[in-house]
Design a protein around this motif. Structure first.
Motif, PDB file in Angstrom:
ATOM      1  N   ARG A  81       0.656  -0.915  -0.224  1.00  8.23           N
ATOM      2  CA  ARG A  81      -0.034   0.116   0.088  1.00  8.23           C
ATOM      3  C   ARG A  81       0.980   1.310  -0.327  1.00  8.23           C
ATOM      4  NH1 ARG A  81      -2.390   2.091   5.801  1.00  8.23           N
ATOM      5  NH2 ARG A  81      -0.562   2.177   5.359  1.00  8.23           N
ATOM      6  N   ASP A  82       1.854   0.947   0.655  1.00  8.58           N
ATOM      7  CA  ASP A  82       2.620   2.278   0.873  1.00  8.58           C
ATOM      8  C   ASP A  82       3.597   2.891  -0.198  1.00  8.58           C
ATOM      9  OD1 ASP A  82       1.896   2.949   3.479  1.00  8.58           O
ATOM     10  OD2 ASP A  82       3.512   1.876   4.212  1.00  8.58           O
ATOM     11  N   ARG A  83       4.195   1.889  -0.722  1.00  2.00           N
ATOM     12  CA  ARG A  83       4.852   1.863  -2.587  1.00  2.00           C
ATOM     13  C   ARG A  83       3.791   2.208  -3.495  1.00  2.00           C
ATOM     14  NH1 ARG A  83       4.148  -1.940  -6.173  1.00  2.00           N
ATOM     15  NH2 ARG A  83       5.892  -1.774  -8.131  1.00  2.00           N
ATOM     16  N   LYS A  84       3.137   2.236  -3.356  1.00  5.30           N
ATOM     17  CA  LYS A  84       1.658   2.496  -4.667  1.00  5.30           C
ATOM     18  C   LYS A  84       1.050   3.545  -3.974  1.00  5.30           C
ATOM     19  CE  LYS A  84      -0.801  -1.621  -5.467  1.00  5.30           C
ATOM     20  NZ  LYS A  84      -2.360  -2.967  -5.024  1.00  5.30           N
ATOM     21  N   LEU A  85       0.643   4.537  -2.401  1.00  8.37           N
ATOM     22  CA  LEU A  85       0.762   5.629  -2.130  1.00  8.37           C
ATOM     23  C   LEU A  85       1.478   6.912  -2.941  1.00  8.37           C
ATOM     24  CD1 LEU A  85      -1.542   7.594  -0.926  1.00  8.37           C
ATOM     25  CD2 LEU A  85       0.251   6.549   1.127  1.00  8.37           C
ATOM     26  N   GLU A  86       3.582   5.759  -2.427  1.00 11.20           N
ATOM     27  CA  GLU A  86       3.716   7.351  -2.934  1.00 11.20           C
ATOM     28  C   GLU A  86       4.247   7.395  -4.607  1.00 11.20           C
ATOM     29  OE1 GLU A  86       9.315   6.826  -2.684  1.00 11.20           O
ATOM     30  OE2 GLU A  86       7.890   5.666  -1.861  1.00 11.20           O
ATOM     31  N   TYR A  87       3.494   6.724  -5.363  1.00  6.65           N
ATOM     32  CA  TYR A  87       3.781   7.062  -7.139  1.00  6.65           C
ATOM     33  C   TYR A  87       2.764   8.018  -6.806  1.00  6.65           C
ATOM     34  CZ  TYR A  87       6.877   3.245  -8.359  1.00  6.65           C
ATOM     35  OH  TYR A  87       7.779   2.551  -8.959  1.00  6.65           O
ATOM     36  N   VAL A  88       1.208   8.081  -6.143  1.00  3.28           N
ATOM     37  CA  VAL A  88       0.289   7.872  -6.463  1.00  3.28           C
ATOM     38  C   VAL A  88      -0.017   9.588  -6.012  1.00  3.28           C
ATOM     39  CG1 VAL A  88      -2.400   8.924  -5.900  1.00  3.28           C
ATOM     40  CG2 VAL A  88      -1.232   6.212  -6.581  1.00  3.28           C
ATOM     41  N   LYS A  89       0.909  10.347  -5.112  1.00  7.57           N
ATOM     42  CA  LYS A  89       0.712  11.441  -4.431  1.00  7.57           C
ATOM     43  C   LYS A  89       2.213  11.689  -4.473  1.00  7.57           C
ATOM     44  CE  LYS A  89      -0.388  10.660   1.004  1.00  7.57           C
ATOM     45  NZ  LYS A  89       0.915  10.366   2.549  1.00  7.57           N
ATOM     46  N   ALA A  90       2.761  11.571  -5.209  1.00 12.86           N
ATOM     47  CA  ALA A  90       4.386  12.344  -6.281  1.00 12.86           C
ATOM     48  C   ALA A  90       3.179  12.711  -7.533  1.00 12.86           C
ATOM     49  CB  ALA A  90       5.143  11.587  -6.719  1.00 12.86           C
ATOM     50  N   ILE A  91       2.719  12.216  -8.257  1.00 18.94           N
ATOM     51  CA  ILE A  91       2.010  12.380  -9.363  1.00 18.94           C
ATOM     52  C   ILE A  91       0.858  13.354  -8.828  1.00 18.94           C
ATOM     53  CG2 ILE A  91      -0.060  11.828 -11.089  1.00 18.94           C
ATOM     54  CD1 ILE A  91       1.193   9.113 -11.271  1.00 18.94           C
ATOM     55  N   LEU A  92       0.131  13.517  -8.301  1.00 13.94           N
ATOM     56  CA  LEU A  92      -0.504  14.511  -7.266  1.00 13.94           C
ATOM     57  C   LEU A  92      -0.382  15.532  -7.709  1.00 13.94           C
ATOM     58  CD1 LEU A  92      -3.630  12.135  -6.052  1.00 13.94           C
ATOM     59  CD2 LEU A  92      -4.027  13.411  -7.649  1.00 13.94           C
ATOM     60  N   LYS A  93       1.027  15.494  -6.563  1.00  5.09           N
ATOM     61  CA  LYS A  93       1.453  16.475  -6.354  1.00  5.09           C
ATOM     62  C   LYS A  93       2.363  17.618  -7.575  1.00  5.09           C
ATOM     63  CE  LYS A  93       4.974  18.052  -2.499  1.00  5.09           C
ATOM     64  NZ  LYS A  93       5.960  18.071  -2.055  1.00  5.09           N
ATOM     65  N   SER A  94       3.367  16.284  -8.795  1.00  6.94           N
ATOM     66  CA  SER A  94       3.393  17.457  -9.278  1.00  6.94           C
ATOM     67  C   SER A  94       2.423  17.614 -10.476  1.00  6.94           C
ATOM     68  CB  SER A  94       4.655  16.228 -10.330  1.00  6.94           C
ATOM     69  OG  SER A  94       5.506  15.921  -8.982  1.00  6.94           O
ATOM     70  N   THR A  95       1.305  17.097 -10.625  1.00  6.29           N
ATOM     71  CA  THR A  95       1.001  17.708 -12.058  1.00  6.29           C
ATOM     72  C   THR A  95      -0.616  17.558 -11.862  1.00  6.29           C
ATOM     73  OG1 THR A  95       0.259  16.974 -14.615  1.00  6.29           O
ATOM     74  CG2 THR A  95       0.901  15.823 -12.421  1.00  6.29           C
ATOM     75  N   PRO A  96      -1.785  18.751 -12.613  1.00  8.12           N
ATOM     76  CA  PRO A  96      -3.350  18.352 -12.065  1.00  8.12           C
ATOM     77  C   PRO A  96      -3.811  18.161 -13.394  1.00  8.12           C
ATOM     78  CG  PRO A  96      -2.576  20.906 -13.405  1.00  8.12           C
ATOM     79  CD  PRO A  96      -1.126  19.990 -12.895  1.00  8.12           C
ATOM     80  N   HIS A  97      -2.840  17.215 -14.073  1.00 10.33           N
ATOM     81  CA  HIS A  97      -3.233  16.338 -14.835  1.00 10.33           C
ATOM     82  C   HIS A  97      -3.120  15.331 -14.719  1.00 10.33           C
ATOM     83  CE1 HIS A  97      -4.860  19.194 -17.097  1.00 10.33           C
ATOM     84  NE2 HIS A  97      -4.366  20.146 -16.934  1.00 10.33           N
ATOM     85  N   PRO A  98      -3.574  13.818 -13.672  1.00 12.39           N
ATOM     86  CA  PRO A  98      -2.718  12.793 -14.047  1.00 12.39           C
ATOM     87  C   PRO A  98      -2.444  11.578 -14.181  1.00 12.39           C
ATOM     88  CG  PRO A  98      -4.934  13.621 -12.134  1.00 12.39           C
ATOM     89  CD  PRO A  98      -4.421  14.304 -12.682  1.00 12.39           C
ATOM     90  N   THR A  99      -4.159  12.107 -15.158  1.00 13.46           N
ATOM     91  CA  THR A  99      -4.252  11.314 -16.879  1.00 13.46           C
ATOM     92  C   THR A  99      -3.014  10.971 -17.461  1.00 13.46           C
ATOM     93  OG1 THR A  99      -6.160  11.460 -16.941  1.00 13.46           O
ATOM     94  CG2 THR A  99      -6.281  10.096 -15.479  1.00 13.46           C
ATOM     95  N   ALA A 100      -2.260  11.889 -17.408  1.00 11.09           N
ATOM     96  CA  ALA A 100      -1.676  12.307 -18.831  1.00 11.09           C
ATOM     97  C   ALA A 100      -0.607  11.744 -18.985  1.00 11.09           C
ATOM     98  CB  ALA A 100      -1.544  13.827 -18.946  1.00 11.09           C
ATOM     99  N   LYS A 101      -0.846  11.064 -19.990  1.00 13.63           N
ATOM    100  CA  LYS A 101       0.673  10.196 -19.495  1.00 13.63           C
ATOM    101  C   LYS A 101       2.773  10.815 -19.646  1.00 13.63           C
ATOM    102  CE  LYS A 101       1.721   5.692 -22.605  1.00 13.63           C
ATOM    103  NZ  LYS A 101       1.855   4.798 -23.477  1.00 13.63           N
ATOM    104  N   GLN A 102       2.273  12.054 -21.564  1.00 15.60           N
ATOM    105  CA  GLN A 102       3.380  12.333 -21.162  1.00 15.60           C
ATOM    106  C   GLN A 102       3.826  13.084 -20.040  1.00 15.60           C
ATOM    107  OE1 GLN A 102       2.741  15.133 -24.807  1.00 15.60           O
ATOM    108  NE2 GLN A 102       2.689  13.516 -26.420  1.00 15.60           N
ATOM    109  N   LEU A 103       3.106  13.690 -19.143  1.00 12.36           N
ATOM    110  CA  LEU A 103       3.355  14.358 -17.820  1.00 12.36           C
ATOM    111  C   LEU A 103       3.770  13.098 -17.018  1.00 12.36           C
ATOM    112  CD1 LEU A 103       0.260  17.361 -17.509  1.00 12.36           C
ATOM    113  CD2 LEU A 103       2.876  17.139 -18.482  1.00 12.36           C
ATOM    114  N   VAL A 104       3.307  12.238 -16.395  1.00 12.07           N
ATOM    115  CA  VAL A 104       2.949  11.748 -15.911  1.00 12.07           C
ATOM    116  C   VAL A 104       4.195  10.592 -15.534  1.00 12.07           C
ATOM    117  CG1 VAL A 104       1.719   9.457 -14.670  1.00 12.07           C
ATOM    118  CG2 VAL A 104       0.418  11.824 -15.436  1.00 12.07           C
ATOM    119  N   LYS A 105       4.400  10.220 -17.134  1.00 11.97           N
ATOM    120  CA  LYS A 105       4.956   9.351 -17.081  1.00 11.97           C
ATOM    121  C   LYS A 105       6.713   9.053 -16.524  1.00 11.97           C
ATOM    122  CE  LYS A 105       6.988   5.516 -20.805  1.00 11.97           C
ATOM    123  NZ  LYS A 105       6.862   5.311 -22.060  1.00 11.97           N
TER     124      LYS A 105
END
Length: 627
Positions: A81-105
């Motif tokens: 759970r903590d492993r997945k949460l680290e990826y999710v929080k990093a994405i939500l903190k870095s971009t307002p478009h968490p499903t944009a592949k070019q920004l998220v990858k």
């Protein structure tokens, strides 16, 4: 009940004023026990639900938690759970478009590089983000649901399922205790014989066995006693606030072999009966002997405990906790307890929870002393491991008694006890300085610790079980009772450890006791009642052996022959013949006497004397005896 439709193990409820706890659940039954300890009980699940709906069973309110709350998660699930949460929080903190592949990858790659692990796929991480947002940002929503995956519907045909349950019931749940694989092979044999066309997999068979309650499995394979012992907790402990408020007693066969001091022959393993004070953990009495457990050994130990003559600790105790053995249910012990106002609490069969402290002491005695002695037999063959107990045995009974007393006095009593965090001797001394304890005199206890029998006086004697005791005073009392028209029954107080004498309560003076000595003092002095019963049994066996040596038929024939001879002697004709013989002999004797007094010249010649030889064989003139 509507708040919790699914019953779980550990759920507590109240029924008829008692609190219970559910220990196991099957599809059809609920297994529960009293929270304070006790035997396991069973109730049909439908019946349980019915009682709960009618509020006869009060189910305790338990806060319902989500199955994904941390309290239910394993270390592995929390880590994932903590492993997945680290990826999710990093994405939500870095971009307002968490499903944009070019920004998220690039963010995913950076986190994977920091974690030094393989980069997860974009679509996988995107699912994590969506799940997290949809759950209102709950971290535990990221816990995997692998345990919920798979087809859980029953895919077995009816015949195969019936056969599987039948094999489990008749073969696996048996006293032969086959393994799951062996039971599964029975199913395979049924398939080979054409009884069933299809069988479940071994894993399905294992899951079916695992679904059966542990109590049912252990009871069927090992017995009710084993199931009761394995599936129970020790229960609540009882708090005591003063010395001798409660005393626990028990006996044990000691793990050591003894030898005879003179011959060196093996005498076997001795038996120990010990009393322990629960509050101070002091040993107040111990009796070690080679005789079996008996009321005599218990009574002797009780005397030492009440008089404080064994270890210096002891006196009047309030409650005695014992098991249901015949040595503790004797009338002698009950008489002693009743006279001194001591309550005896008997533990239920196979329930050691009432006296755990004496059980624990025996373990300490074994590990601290007995298993260190030459000739020890250890507790079991595994611990013994080839140790030559017979060759090493050199201890005598007297030496063992001395060693045990020394160990109790100088080691056990002076060592800090794990249960009370004090040395037993120090705690006892501290208590008696504030609250003195009443200690009985030896003769007082000796008078009360006796078995009481009611018998009738006969010629100044009383008889019990083939033994007789007498006193001249009893003859006087018997005469007085007879003159007063009072029955001659008296109360006889027997010391079951010494049958050399008994005490008889004077029926005319109730505060007076009379000593009556045995008519066989050389046999009964210091003879215990148990030893006497053994001697009687051996004598009875010898009597049986004599009857076998001299057949009953032979004795019957001899007695019949004697009876006929006596009858013949009593016959009138035989009596007349005997009378004539006696007269004839009388005349001959008179003539012989007259001749012996006459002068020599007047005496008859030798030829005449020969004719007068008197045949004194009386039997020769009687009728011939019958063969």
């Amino acid at each position: 009940m509507s708040q919790r439709s699914n019953l779980n193990r550990g759920l507590r409820f109240t029924y008829e004023g008692q609190e219970y706890e559910i220990v196991d659940i099957t599809d059809f039954e609920v297994y529960y026990k009293r929270t304070k300890g006790g035997a396991q009980q069973t109730l049909a699940r439908d019946r349980f639900n019915s009682l709960a709906r009618s509020e006869q069973i009060d189910i305790h309110n338990v806060e319902l938690l989500d199955s994904n709350e941390p309290v239910y998660l394993s270390e592995k699930q929390l880590e994932e759970r903590d492993r997945k949460l680290e990826y999710v929080k990093a994405i939500l903190k870095s971009t307002p478009h968490p499903t944009a592949k070019q920004l998220v990858k690039p963010i995913i790659e950076r986190v994977a590089w920091n974690r030094e692990e393989k980069t997860p796929g974009f679509s996988t991480v995107a699912k994590w983000v969506k799940t997290f947002i949809a759950s209102n940002y709950r971290p535990n929503s990221l816990v995997n649901g692998h345990h919920l995956k798979g087809n859980r519907t029953n895919r077995l045909d009816v015949d195969s399922e019936i056969a599987m349950h039948e094999v489990i019931k008749t073969y696996y749940l048996s006293e032969n205790r086959p393994t799951i694989t062996q039971a599964y092979n029975e199913l395979r044999c049924m398939q080979l014989n054409g009884d069933i066309s299809k069988i479940p997999s071994l894993r399905t068979f294992e899951r079916c066995v695992q679904s059966i309650s542990e109590h049912k499995k252990i009871k069927a394979r090992h017995g009710s006693l084993k199931a009761h012992k394995l599936l129970r907790a020790a229960g609540q402990s009882t708090h005591y606030s003063r010395a001798l408020e409660a005393v626990q007693a028990d006996g044990q066969v000691m793990d050591v072999l003894l030898v005879d001091e003179e011959t060196g022959e093996f005498l076997g393993r001795p038996k120990a009966t010990i009393f322990i004070d629960v509050y101070t953990r002091c040993i107040i009495a111990a009796v070690i002997s080679l005789t079996g457990f008996s009321s005599g050994s218990v009574l002797e130990t009780a005397k030492l405990a009440l008089t404080g003559t064994y270890s210096g600790f002891g006196g009047h105790f309030e409650t005695l906790h014992v098991d249901n053995g015949s040595d503790y249910t004797s009338q002698s012990l009950k008489n002693l307890a009743n006279n001194l106002g001591i309550q005896i609490d008997y533990a239920a069969p196979n329930e050691p929870n009432l006296k755990p402290h004496i059980e624990r002491f025996f373990k300490s005695l074994n590990t601290g002393l007995i298993h260190k002695l030459p000739g020890t037999t250890w507790s079991n063959p595994v611990h013994r491991d080839g140790y030559p107990s017979e060759k090493k045995a050199i201890l005598t009974l007297e030496k063992l008694q001395h060693l045990v007393k020394e160990w109790i006095t100088n080691d056990y009593h002076k060592r800090v006890h794990d249960g009370i965090k004090r040395a037993p001797a120090a705690l006892w001394q501290e208590y008696v300085e504030e609250q003195p304890i009443y200690v009985y005199a030896d003769n007082h206890v000796d008078m009360l610790a006796r078995q009481v029998e009611r018998r009738t006086l006969n010629k100044g004697r009383v008889q019990i079980n083939g033994l007789t005791w007498y006193s001249h005073v009893l003859s006087t009392i018997e005469a007085e009772l007879k003159n007063r028209n009072i029955h001659r029954k008296v109360d006889v107080y027997i010391d079951i450890n010494n049958l050399g004498y008994v005490l008889i309560k004077d029926p005319l003076q109730h505060n007076n006791f009379i000593r009556a000595d045995s008519t066989r003092p050389e046999f009964t002095e210091f003879l215990s009642l148990e030893e006497y019963y053994v001697a009687r049994k051996e004598l009875k066996l010898k009597s049986s052996s004599d009857l076998e040596q001299y057949s009953t038929a032979e004795l019957v024939r001899f007695r019949k022959k004697m009876s006929m001879e006596i009858e013949l002697l009593n016959d009138p004709q035989s009596r007349r013949m005997a009378k004539n013989v006696r007269k004839k002999l009388q005349r001959k004797n008179q003539r012989a006497k007259a001749l012996s007094n006459a002068p020599k010249s007047d005496k008859l010649t030798n030829s005449t004397n020969k004719e007068l030889i008197i045949d004194m064989n009386f039997d020769a003139h009687l009728p011939e005896k019958l063969d």
